[in-house]
Design a protein around this motif. Sequence first.
Motif, short mmCIF file in Angstrom:
data_model
loop_
_atom_site.label_atom_id
_atom_site.label_comp_id
_atom_site.label_asym_id
_atom_site.label_seq_id
_atom_site.Cartn_x
_atom_site.Cartn_y
_atom_site.Cartn_z
N PRO A 129 34.61 26.25 19.16
CA PRO A 129 35.19 25.33 17.70
C PRO A 129 34.64 23.78 18.50
O PRO A 129 34.87 23.14 19.92
N LEU A 130 34.21 22.56 17.70
CA LEU A 130 34.56 21.19 17.78
C LEU A 130 35.44 20.93 16.85
O LEU A 130 35.44 20.42 16.09
N LEU A 131 36.04 19.20 18.02
CA LEU A 131 37.30 18.82 17.40
C LEU A 131 37.24 18.12 17.18
O LEU A 131 37.11 17.02 18.50
N VAL A 132 37.09 16.77 15.98
CA VAL A 132 36.87 15.65 16.10
C VAL A 132 37.86 14.72 15.55
O VAL A 132 38.94 14.99 14.28
N VAL A 133 38.50 13.74 16.09
CA VAL A 133 39.11 12.51 16.21
C VAL A 133 38.39 11.32 15.45
O VAL A 133 37.76 11.20 16.42
N PRO A 134 38.73 10.73 14.65
CA PRO A 134 38.55 9.39 14.04
C PRO A 134 39.22 8.25 15.20
O PRO A 134 40.38 8.12 15.09
N GLY A 135 38.03 7.48 15.31
CA GLY A 135 38.45 6.71 16.61
C GLY A 135 38.35 5.19 14.80
O GLY A 135 37.80 4.91 14.09
N ASN A 136 39.20 4.17 15.87
CA ASN A 136 38.76 2.78 15.00
C ASN A 136 37.42 2.10 14.46
O ASN A 136 36.92 1.03 13.88
N HIS A 137 36.37 2.09 15.60
CA HIS A 137 35.67 1.97 15.41
C HIS A 137 34.33 3.14 14.89
O HIS A 137 33.18 2.59 14.93
N ASP A 138 35.45 4.12 14.55
CA ASP A 138 34.29 4.57 13.54
C ASP A 138 34.23 5.16 11.75
O ASP A 138 33.41 5.82 11.10
N GLY A 139 34.52 3.69 11.67
CA GLY A 139 34.55 3.94 9.79
C GLY A 139 35.76 4.23 9.02
O GLY A 139 36.41 5.87 9.24
N PRO A 140 35.31 4.98 8.19
CA PRO A 140 36.14 5.25 7.13
C PRO A 140 36.84 7.42 7.65
O PRO A 140 35.13 7.64 7.89
N ALA A 141 37.46 7.77 7.88
CA ALA A 141 37.40 9.19 8.23
C ALA A 141 37.20 10.00 8.03
O ALA A 141 36.73 10.96 8.57
N ASP A 142 37.27 9.45 6.22
CA ASP A 142 36.85 11.17 5.85
C ASP A 142 34.76 11.07 5.79
O ASP A 142 34.38 12.33 5.91
N VAL A 143 34.40 9.76 5.91
CA VAL A 143 33.02 9.72 6.34
C VAL A 143 32.68 10.82 7.73
O VAL A 143 31.76 11.56 7.20
#
Length: 501
Positions: free
Chosen positions: A90-104
Amino acid sequence: MIESPPEIRLLILADMHYVPAGWEQNSAPKRLCNMGLELVERAIRGAMIRDGFEAILLLGDITDDGTKDYATRAFAEIRTLIENLCPGIPLLVVPGNHDGPADVLLDAFGQSTNIFDINGYRLIVFADSYKILPSGDVATRNDSDRNFLRELAAQPGGPIIVLQHNPMNPELPCDDYPFMLTNRREVMADYEAADVLLSISGHYHAGQPLSESGGVKYFTAAALVESPFAYYTATLTGRNVNIESHQLAMPAPPLLWDCHSHTAFAYCATDITAHAVIDRSKLMGLAGACLTEHGPQLYVSHEEFWHGRHVYEPALWRDNPACRMAEFRKVARDLRSDFVRVGLEIEADCEGNLILKDEDRDWPDILVGAVHWLMERTDDKTDAEISKIFLNTCQALLDGGVDVLAHPWRYFRRRNMRVPTELYPVLAGMLAETNTAAEINFHVNQPDPAFFAECIERGLKISFGSDSHAVYEAAAFWPHLEVLRTAAGTDDIVDLLFFPA
């Protein structure tokens, strides 16, 4: 609530800021953004050697700027790398402030849920909202996410682990940059009320050690993209939490030499080059590196080498139109320095001679002997006979005057044979008679500390060899250090190390 679920091991990576090759980063120079993919691979492979893991956590800022055209490629390359290295994990990904839109971002990684049940633990990924203000990227926990945690906590299930990009505790001053959530105190109260076991964050590149507040444990991972390139493994057993820090860079001052690293001249090389070896050795804090190329591969053709003809038809290596030794010697002459030594990895042929021409004996700084083929063919041999031939092949290398015996016992591992551990004292004794160093080497290999303990007992030096055929292997020496410390029974291993002349 389930109080004692099975143990779980988590690999924690934060702030890769990856920028693919050919693109320029727009953040701090100390962030090696173009190395982000390589650093992820180094961390994963290091953690796999150490004991493995049941899940991987990417804690945000996976790319340096999610609004740039390269972001899609960056996400795809990291996802592909991880899926190839760790299929089914399993790979769990957390959106960060540099990552752009979280849904993308989440769509790029195929992450359609924010809750994961792994080994009886409930892991929740929070995608906090960001506003860009003059003071920096300000993050706030949404009311809907806060309500989700309350609802989940009211349901039966295992311990809760929460993941977010921004650090939660201890409090950080906001004089220069607002690292913390605007509603941090309220969110921490939510965690306490929900009986959260562990909160894991990234974003603050210096990291914060494991702490506790209101019965909740908090941890902030340092950035992978900045030296010393830290990653972490968390082991949870019931409600007990242990987080280990690992660094890809070696400790200061520079001490270790890589005495066995390959170049683009190797038939078995992937993306390794002499300049990459030198660059990574400096970056990771080594004292120096030896460009130690396969001698037989420089003497004979690709096809002849892989069929072992240089071993069983000695005339081939003595006079062959495919010989590239002069080219390698020119490269070696131009690169040799106080930091760079040059060597050859050599073998023994069926006549018991080193596969090494007289004119090539004196110019290398180091000769590393290796057993890739045995002096006799083994098609009709018993395991006991093969072991005897193996020792005879090693003896031929030692009699020929090699400085180091490369990857001892790997011959058996690569052929899925039982390693004859009862012969550890025999080979260690042979090395002692010729004062030849033994090499710790993890390339397609799993070195056994018990053998090196036999060597140390006899006063032998231990050589480190990355045996790098790919850039990610160059100067990756933490597992080597752990094997040597285990074998020696002490962390003080300086006097045990082999150094090139």
